[in-house]
Scaffold this motif. Structure first.
Motif, PDB file in Angstrom:
ATOM      1  N   SER A  19      26.018  37.874   9.165  1.00 22.10           N
ATOM      2  CA  SER A  19      26.287  39.124   9.882  1.00 22.10           C
ATOM      3  C   SER A  19      26.876  38.851  11.251  1.00 22.10           C
ATOM      4  CB  SER A  19      24.996  39.939  10.028  1.00 22.10           C
ATOM      5  OG  SER A  19      24.507  40.302   8.773  1.00 22.10           O
ATOM      6  N   ILE A  20      26.323  37.877  11.951  1.00 21.47           N
ATOM      7  CA  ILE A  20      26.837  37.524  13.279  1.00 21.47           C
ATOM      8  C   ILE A  20      28.257  37.006  13.170  1.00 21.47           C
ATOM      9  CG2 ILE A  20      26.568  35.897  15.198  1.00 21.47           C
ATOM     10  CD1 ILE A  20      23.503  36.185  14.713  1.00 21.47           C
ATOM     11  N   ALA A  21      28.524  36.186  12.146  1.00 24.55           N
ATOM     12  CA  ALA A  21      29.875  35.649  11.962  1.00 24.55           C
ATOM     13  C   ALA A  21      30.865  36.771  11.698  1.00 24.55           C
ATOM     14  CB  ALA A  21      29.894  34.645  10.817  1.00 24.55           C
ATOM     15  N   PHE A  22      30.489  37.747  10.862  1.00 18.02           N
ATOM     16  CA  PHE A  22      31.394  38.846  10.560  1.00 18.02           C
ATOM     17  C   PHE A  22      31.654  39.704  11.785  1.00 18.02           C
ATOM     18  CE2 PHE A  22      30.111  38.769   5.855  1.00 18.02           C
ATOM     19  CZ  PHE A  22      31.080  37.812   5.606  1.00 18.02           C
ATOM     20  N   VAL A  23      30.653  39.960  12.601  1.00 24.90           N
ATOM     21  CA  VAL A  23      30.843  40.749  13.811  1.00 24.90           C
ATOM     22  C   VAL A  23      31.805  40.028  14.740  1.00 24.90           C
ATOM     23  CG1 VAL A  23      29.706  41.570  15.901  1.00 24.90           C
ATOM     24  CG2 VAL A  23      28.664  41.984  13.691  1.00 24.90           C
ATOM     25  N   GLY A  24      31.655  38.725  14.861  1.00 20.89           N
ATOM     26  CA  GLY A  24      32.552  37.945  15.708  1.00 20.89           C
ATOM     27  C   GLY A  24      33.987  37.991  15.228  1.00 20.89           C
ATOM     28  N   CYS A  25      34.183  38.102  13.944  1.00 22.88           N
ATOM     29  CA  CYS A  25      35.532  38.135  13.375  1.00 22.88           C
ATOM     30  C   CYS A  25      36.228  39.463  13.635  1.00 22.88           C
ATOM     31  CB  CYS A  25      35.479  37.893  11.865  1.00 22.88           C
ATOM     32  SG  CYS A  25      34.998  36.225  11.421  1.00 22.88           S
ATOM     33  N   THR A  26      35.486  40.525  13.866  1.00 27.53           N
ATOM     34  CA  THR A  26      36.119  41.839  13.988  1.00 27.53           C
ATOM     35  C   THR A  26      36.133  42.358  15.420  1.00 27.53           C
ATOM     36  OG1 THR A  26      34.032  42.964  13.529  1.00 27.53           O
ATOM     37  CG2 THR A  26      35.454  42.472  11.650  1.00 27.53           C
ATOM     38  N   THR A  27      35.631  41.607  16.362  1.00 26.98           N
ATOM     39  CA  THR A  27      35.587  42.068  17.738  1.00 26.98           C
ATOM     40  C   THR A  27      36.846  41.628  18.478  1.00 26.98           C
ATOM     41  OG1 THR A  27      33.203  41.883  17.713  1.00 26.98           O
ATOM     42  CG2 THR A  27      34.235  42.008  19.859  1.00 26.98           C
ATOM     43  N   THR A  28      37.526  42.577  19.117  1.00 31.38           N
ATOM     44  CA  THR A  28      38.708  42.249  19.915  1.00 31.38           C
ATOM     45  C   THR A  28      38.558  42.893  21.283  1.00 31.38           C
ATOM     46  OG1 THR A  28      39.879  44.174  19.074  1.00 31.38           O
ATOM     47  CG2 THR A  28      40.253  42.090  17.926  1.00 31.38           C
ATOM     48  N   ARG A  29      39.173  42.274  22.275  1.00 34.72           N
ATOM     49  CA  ARG A  29      39.160  42.831  23.621  1.00 34.72           C
ATOM     50  C   ARG A  29      40.320  43.799  23.770  1.00 34.72           C
ATOM     51  NH1 ARG A  29      39.000  37.066  25.284  1.00 34.72           N
ATOM     52  NH2 ARG A  29      41.163  37.532  25.678  1.00 34.72           N
ATOM     53  N   PRO A  30      40.106  44.932  24.439  1.00 40.44           N
ATOM     54  CA  PRO A  30      41.172  45.924  24.579  1.00 40.44           C
ATOM     55  C   PRO A  30      42.370  45.418  25.372  1.00 40.44           C
ATOM     56  CG  PRO A  30      39.143  46.673  25.656  1.00 40.44           C
ATOM     57  CD  PRO A  30      38.855  45.357  24.999  1.00 40.44           C
ATOM     58  N   ASP A  31      42.189  44.422  26.253  1.00 37.13           N
ATOM     59  CA  ASP A  31      43.289  43.934  27.078  1.00 37.13           C
ATOM     60  C   ASP A  31      44.072  42.811  26.401  1.00 37.13           C
ATOM     61  OD1 ASP A  31      41.183  42.150  27.210  1.00 37.13           O
ATOM     62  OD2 ASP A  31      41.605  41.572  29.289  1.00 37.13           O
ATOM     63  N   ASP A  32      43.833  42.610  25.152  1.00 41.17           N
ATOM     64  CA  ASP A  32      44.450  41.494  24.439  1.00 41.17           C
ATOM     65  C   ASP A  32      45.609  41.970  23.569  1.00 41.17           C
ATOM     66  OD1 ASP A  32      44.749  38.886  23.799  1.00 41.17           O
ATOM     67  OD2 ASP A  32      42.937  38.721  22.574  1.00 41.17           O
ATOM     68  N   ASN A  33      46.543  42.744  24.148  1.00 43.70           N
ATOM     69  CA  ASN A  33      47.642  43.355  23.397  1.00 43.70           C
ATOM     70  C   ASN A  33      48.591  42.337  22.790  1.00 43.70           C
ATOM     71  OD1 ASN A  33      46.692  45.905  23.888  1.00 43.70           O
ATOM     72  ND2 ASN A  33      47.899  46.161  25.754  1.00 43.70           N
ATOM     73  N   ALA A  34      48.915  41.278  23.531  1.00 41.93           N
ATOM     74  CA  ALA A  34      49.865  40.283  23.021  1.00 41.93           C
ATOM     75  C   ALA A  34      49.313  39.594  21.785  1.00 41.93           C
ATOM     76  CB  ALA A  34      50.191  39.266  24.110  1.00 41.93           C
ATOM     77  N   SER A  35      48.054  39.195  21.846  1.00 38.61           N
ATOM     78  CA  SER A  35      47.498  38.513  20.677  1.00 38.61           C
ATOM     79  C   SER A  35      47.261  39.498  19.538  1.00 38.61           C
ATOM     80  CB  SER A  35      46.223  37.754  21.029  1.00 38.61           C
ATOM     81  OG  SER A  35      45.185  38.622  21.369  1.00 38.61           O
ATOM     82  N   SER A  36      47.031  40.782  19.843  1.00 42.17           N
ATOM     83  CA  SER A  36      46.894  41.792  18.796  1.00 42.17           C
ATOM     84  C   SER A  36      48.211  41.959  18.046  1.00 42.17           C
ATOM     85  CB  SER A  36      46.458  43.131  19.380  1.00 42.17           C
ATOM     86  OG  SER A  36      45.142  43.045  19.863  1.00 42.17           O
ATOM     87  N   ALA A  37      49.308  42.026  18.772  1.00 38.84           N
ATOM     88  CA  ALA A  37      50.622  42.142  18.132  1.00 38.84           C
ATOM     89  C   ALA A  37      50.896  40.906  17.283  1.00 38.84           C
ATOM     90  CB  ALA A  37      51.709  42.329  19.179  1.00 38.84           C
ATOM     91  N   SER A  38      50.538  39.755  17.789  1.00 32.79           N
ATOM     92  CA  SER A  38      50.720  38.509  17.048  1.00 32.79           C
ATOM     93  C   SER A  38      49.863  38.500  15.782  1.00 32.79           C
ATOM     94  CB  SER A  38      50.356  37.328  17.947  1.00 32.79           C
ATOM     95  OG  SER A  38      50.426  36.131  17.233  1.00 32.79           O
ATOM     96  N   ALA A  39      48.638  38.995  15.887  1.00 33.55           N
ATOM     97  CA  ALA A  39      47.742  39.053  14.723  1.00 33.55           C
ATOM     98  C   ALA A  39      48.291  40.005  13.671  1.00 33.55           C
ATOM     99  CB  ALA A  39      46.336  39.484  15.155  1.00 33.55           C
ATOM    100  N   ARG A  40      48.806  41.156  14.094  1.00 29.89           N
ATOM    101  CA  ARG A  40      49.394  42.110  13.144  1.00 29.89           C
ATOM    102  C   ARG A  40      50.603  41.504  12.438  1.00 29.89           C
ATOM    103  NH1 ARG A  40      48.075  45.645  17.428  1.00 29.89           N
ATOM    104  NH2 ARG A  40      50.206  45.562  18.220  1.00 29.89           N
ATOM    105  N   THR A  41      51.465  40.828  13.208  1.00 33.69           N
ATOM    106  CA  THR A  41      52.643  40.178  12.626  1.00 33.69           C
ATOM    107  C   THR A  41      52.227  39.115  11.620  1.00 33.69           C
ATOM    108  OG1 THR A  41      53.921  40.593  14.631  1.00 33.69           O
ATOM    109  CG2 THR A  41      54.726  38.853  13.180  1.00 33.69           C
ATOM    110  N   SER A  42      51.200  38.346  11.954  1.00 30.15           N
ATOM    111  CA  SER A  42      50.705  37.301  11.059  1.00 30.15           C
ATOM    112  C   SER A  42      50.137  37.888   9.766  1.00 30.15           C
ATOM    113  CB  SER A  42      49.633  36.473  11.773  1.00 30.15           C
ATOM    114  OG  SER A  42      49.065  35.536  10.888  1.00 30.15           O
ATOM    115  N   ILE A  43      49.329  38.939   9.889  1.00 29.30           N
ATOM    116  CA  ILE A  43      48.759  39.582   8.700  1.00 29.30           C
ATOM    117  C   ILE A  43      49.868  40.146   7.824  1.00 29.30           C
ATOM    118  CG2 ILE A  43      47.356  41.526   7.874  1.00 29.30           C
ATOM    119  CD1 ILE A  43      45.548  41.045  10.359  1.00 29.30           C
TER     120      ILE A  43
END
Length: 194
Positions: A19-43
């Protein structure tokens, strides 16, 4: 400590760690826009590769995807187990070949098992009603919110015609191709911010 109590303690600890591992996998910081865009492109790139693999491995799948109201693709659902199993993956829903939203999938199991695996899981929503029910849910569980027909191949090497008529069809791909006889029941799917 007797064996039953030891097993119960171990099971509880494994579930808590998962459960802890899954929570860690889905938590993102709101100020992390560049890495969010990169993650979306990767997916999205992984989804394209997974769909290509599906089309090569399963005759008729390209036509089924094209006719479906929506396709939900999890390019890599990773699982591990040692008595207690857990799976996690991220993917996206596409409608009209355009990404609509990103999702995570989780599943757990208890029983005699050991090892790790990775597989791609694809859900086709063949009717508008099935797609709408999925999109309007606040967390969708395969088998509870909708039956998922696991894609099977007929004797002619083509997708079974009965499978093609179901509202939700699931494909599971491994490195060897289409995995037969797999149940997707109990997989929990939730929309996530990426």
């Amino acid at each position: 400590m007797n064996t039953l109590k030891l097993r119960t303690v171990f099971t509880a600890a494994a579930l808590a760690a998962s459960s802890i591992a899954f929570v860690g996998c889905t938590t993102t910081r709101p100020d992390d826009n560049a890495s969010s865009a990169s993650a979306r492109t990767s997916i999205d790139a992984q989804i394209d590769a997974t769909l290509s693999k599906l089309y090569n491995a399963v005759p008729d799948s390209r036509e089924m995807v094209a006719k479906s109201r929506g396709v939900l693709v999890f390019p890599s659902v990773v699982g591990g187990s040692l008595g207690v199993g857990a799976e996690y993956g991220r993917g996206a829903l596409r409608v009209g070949n355009r990404t609509q939203a990103y999702y995570s999938t989780t599943a757990g199991s208890i029983g005699f098992q050991a090892g790790a695996h990775s597989r791609a899981v694809i859900y086709l929503f063949t009717t508008q009603e099935a797609l709408d029910k999925f999109r309007n849910s606040k967390g969708w569980t395969a088998g509870a919110d909708a039956s998922v027909a696991a894609a099977t191949m007929g004797a002619n090497g083509r997708i079974d015609t009965n499978t093609m008529r179901q509202p939700v069809v699931g494909f599971v791909l491994t490195n060897l191709g289409l995995e037969a006889g797999v149940s997707l029941q109990g997989s929990k799917i939730s929309e996530v911010r990426v």
